[in-house]
Design a protein around this motif. Sequence first.
Motif, PDB file in Angstrom:
ATOM      1  N   SER A 100       0.829  -1.212   0.000  1.00 39.72           N
ATOM      2  CA  SER A 100       0.000   0.000   0.000  1.00 39.72           C
ATOM      3  C   SER A 100       0.863   1.262   0.000  1.00 39.72           C
ATOM      4  O   SER A 100       0.421   2.313  -0.441  1.00 39.72           O
ATOM      5  N   TYR A 101       2.110   1.155   0.471  1.00 39.29           N
ATOM      6  CA  TYR A 101       3.002   2.315   0.494  1.00 39.29           C
ATOM      7  C   TYR A 101       3.568   2.644  -0.882  1.00 39.29           C
ATOM      8  O   TYR A 101       3.882   3.795  -1.162  1.00 39.29           O
ATOM      9  N   VAL A 102       3.747   1.637  -1.711  1.00 39.16           N
ATOM     10  CA  VAL A 102       4.359   1.893  -3.024  1.00 39.16           C
ATOM     11  C   VAL A 102       3.350   1.914  -4.163  1.00 39.16           C
ATOM     12  O   VAL A 102       3.674   2.377  -5.253  1.00 39.16           O
ATOM     13  N   LEU A 103       2.138   1.408  -3.925  1.00 35.76           N
ATOM     14  CA  LEU A 103       1.139   1.384  -4.994  1.00 35.76           C
ATOM     15  C   LEU A 103       0.141   2.522  -4.901  1.00 35.76           C
ATOM     16  O   LEU A 103      -0.712   2.673  -5.767  1.00 35.76           O
ATOM     17  N   ASN A 104       0.231   3.336  -3.856  1.00 38.76           N
ATOM     18  CA  ASN A 104      -0.717   4.445  -3.742  1.00 38.76           C
ATOM     19  C   ASN A 104      -0.301   5.595  -4.663  1.00 38.76           C
ATOM     20  O   ASN A 104       0.840   5.638  -5.138  1.00 38.76           O
ATOM     21  N   PRO A 105      -1.216   6.512  -4.930  1.00 40.01           N
ATOM     22  CA  PRO A 105      -0.920   7.590  -5.891  1.00 40.01           C
ATOM     23  C   PRO A 105       0.267   8.477  -5.518  1.00 40.01           C
ATOM     24  O   PRO A 105       0.922   9.040  -6.403  1.00 40.01           O
ATOM     25  N   MET A 106       0.571   8.603  -4.228  1.00 34.54           N
ATOM     26  CA  MET A 106       1.696   9.456  -3.823  1.00 34.54           C
ATOM     27  C   MET A 106       3.027   8.913  -4.327  1.00 34.54           C
ATOM     28  O   MET A 106       3.989   9.656  -4.473  1.00 34.54           O
ATOM     29  N   ALA A 107       3.082   7.602  -4.572  1.00 30.99           N
ATOM     30  CA  ALA A 107       4.335   6.974  -4.990  1.00 30.99           C
ATOM     31  C   ALA A 107       4.485   6.895  -6.508  1.00 30.99           C
ATOM     32  O   ALA A 107       5.345   6.176  -7.010  1.00 30.99           O
ATOM     33  N   LYS A 108       3.682   7.644  -7.233  1.00 28.34           N
ATOM     34  CA  LYS A 108       3.720   7.592  -8.706  1.00 28.34           C
ATOM     35  C   LYS A 108       5.118   7.893  -9.247  1.00 28.34           C
ATOM     36  O   LYS A 108       5.611   7.205 -10.142  1.00 28.34           O
TER      37      LYS A 108
ATOM     38  N   LEU B 269       7.950   7.447  -7.780  1.00 26.79           N
ATOM     39  CA  LEU B 269       8.813   6.307  -7.488  1.00 26.79           C
ATOM     40  C   LEU B 269       8.596   5.211  -8.531  1.00 26.79           C
ATOM     41  O   LEU B 269       9.561   4.636  -9.047  1.00 26.79           O
ATOM     42  N   ARG B 270       7.330   4.927  -8.845  1.00 30.85           N
ATOM     43  CA  ARG B 270       7.039   3.870  -9.814  1.00 30.85           C
ATOM     44  C   ARG B 270       7.479   4.239 -11.234  1.00 30.85           C
ATOM     45  O   ARG B 270       7.629   3.359 -12.081  1.00 30.85           O
ATOM     46  N   GLU B 271       7.673   5.520 -11.474  1.00 33.43           N
ATOM     47  CA  GLU B 271       8.153   5.963 -12.783  1.00 33.43           C
ATOM     48  C   GLU B 271       9.676   6.104 -12.824  1.00 33.43           C
ATOM     49  O   GLU B 271      10.240   6.412 -13.874  1.00 33.43           O
ATOM     50  N   SER B 272      10.324   5.864 -11.700  1.00 34.12           N
ATOM     51  CA  SER B 272      11.772   6.060 -11.625  1.00 34.12           C
ATOM     52  C   SER B 272      12.518   4.793 -12.058  1.00 34.12           C
ATOM     53  O   SER B 272      11.945   3.694 -12.081  1.00 34.12           O
ATOM     54  N   PRO B 273      13.810   4.923 -12.385  1.00 34.73           N
ATOM     55  CA  PRO B 273      14.611   3.747 -12.754  1.00 34.73           C
ATOM     56  C   PRO B 273      14.752   2.732 -11.612  1.00 34.73           C
ATOM     57  O   PRO B 273      15.098   1.581 -11.862  1.00 34.73           O
ATOM     58  N   ARG B 274      14.488   3.156 -10.382  1.00 35.85           N
ATOM     59  CA  ARG B 274      14.631   2.255  -9.229  1.00 35.85           C
ATOM     60  C   ARG B 274      13.453   1.284  -9.094  1.00 35.85           C
ATOM     61  O   ARG B 274      13.557   0.272  -8.394  1.00 35.85           O
ATOM     62  N   TRP B 275      12.312   1.594  -9.717  1.00 32.72           N
ATOM     63  CA  TRP B 275      11.098   0.828  -9.473  1.00 32.72           C
ATOM     64  C   TRP B 275      11.162  -0.637  -9.911  1.00 32.72           C
ATOM     65  O   TRP B 275      10.749  -1.526  -9.138  1.00 32.72           O
TER      66      TRP B 275
ATOM     67  N   ASN C  11       7.794  -8.811  -5.246  1.00 31.81           N
ATOM     68  CA  ASN C  11       6.900  -9.680  -6.019  1.00 31.81           C
ATOM     69  C   ASN C  11       5.671  -8.914  -6.519  1.00 31.81           C
ATOM     70  O   ASN C  11       4.549  -9.438  -6.509  1.00 31.81           O
ATOM     71  N   LEU C  12       5.878  -7.687  -6.958  1.00 33.48           N
ATOM     72  CA  LEU C  12       4.815  -6.861  -7.498  1.00 33.48           C
ATOM     73  C   LEU C  12       5.015  -6.702  -9.000  1.00 33.48           C
ATOM     74  O   LEU C  12       6.155  -6.721  -9.482  1.00 33.48           O
ATOM     75  N   PRO C  13       3.928  -6.519  -9.736  1.00 35.51           N
ATOM     76  CA  PRO C  13       4.086  -6.261 -11.179  1.00 35.51           C
ATOM     77  C   PRO C  13       4.736  -4.908 -11.412  1.00 35.51           C
ATOM     78  O   PRO C  13       4.359  -3.918 -10.781  1.00 35.51           O
ATOM     79  N   ALA C  14       5.730  -4.856 -12.270  1.00 39.01           N
ATOM     80  CA  ALA C  14       6.447  -3.612 -12.518  1.00 39.01           C
ATOM     81  C   ALA C  14       5.612  -2.600 -13.262  1.00 39.01           C
ATOM     82  O   ALA C  14       5.916  -1.397 -13.242  1.00 39.01           O
ATOM     83  N   ASP C  15       4.530  -3.032 -13.904  1.00 34.08           N
ATOM     84  CA  ASP C  15       3.736  -2.129 -14.735  1.00 34.08           C
ATOM     85  C   ASP C  15       2.473  -1.634 -14.044  1.00 34.08           C
ATOM     86  O   ASP C  15       1.553  -1.163 -14.695  1.00 34.08           O
ATOM     87  N   VAL C  16       2.403  -1.733 -12.723  1.00 29.33           N
ATOM     88  CA  VAL C  16       1.207  -1.241 -11.998  1.00 29.33           C
ATOM     89  C   VAL C  16       1.124   0.255 -12.147  1.00 29.33           C
ATOM     90  O   VAL C  16       2.103   0.950 -11.953  1.00 29.33           O
TER      91      VAL C  16
END
Length: 197
Positions: A168-176, A178-184, A192-197
């Motif tokens: 819930s910490y990395v999939l919420n909208p505030m972490a957008k 982070l999910r768009e960064s090279p580290r994601w 074990n999360l899908p990289a394309d969420v």
Amino acid sequence: RRSSDLYLVGTGRFGEAVRQMERALNDDPVNTHVCFWLALCRFIAGQYEEAVAGFLQTQELDRNFAPGYGWLAACYFMRGRFTEALANVERWHQLLPKHLDCLGWLAAFLALTGETARAQELVQRLLPGDAYGAPVGLYYFHLFCGNIDEAANWMEKSIEQRNPVLASYVLNPMAKLLRESPRWPALARIMNLPADV
């Protein structure tokens, strides 16, 4: 239902999580925890207006239910309303003054509203980051302040601590960002999360 709700969120099935929690709230409309989790699912699904209403309803059901204040602050953060966010995080901190996640949120919103000295004092209380939960506080501090690479570093430490609700910490909208960064991709793989969420 919370465990299946977290599973659905963790696998990116936000709409299903919302529907499941809606059914739970229909069954028990004055259950503070169900109301909160429905609002959180709506927030993660990007349904901000509904999430705000849900978190406000959570406060009406229980003025001392601390997490509702934090996630209402998250809704305000997404709209750039930092002063309102800070007021809610201050209330969260009053209710749970030793909560390490909250210290990170409070430090961030103090920094975002210009109270940098108090913000740095709180960050120092989280360092060196070895205490259980401290990496999450530091993750959120850096995430809110836009330091994405540093936020990723602290998320890696949080993963090492095996915090059970990290999805819930990395999939919420505030972490957008982070999910768009090279580290994601690497973080997603570890969790074990899908990289394309």
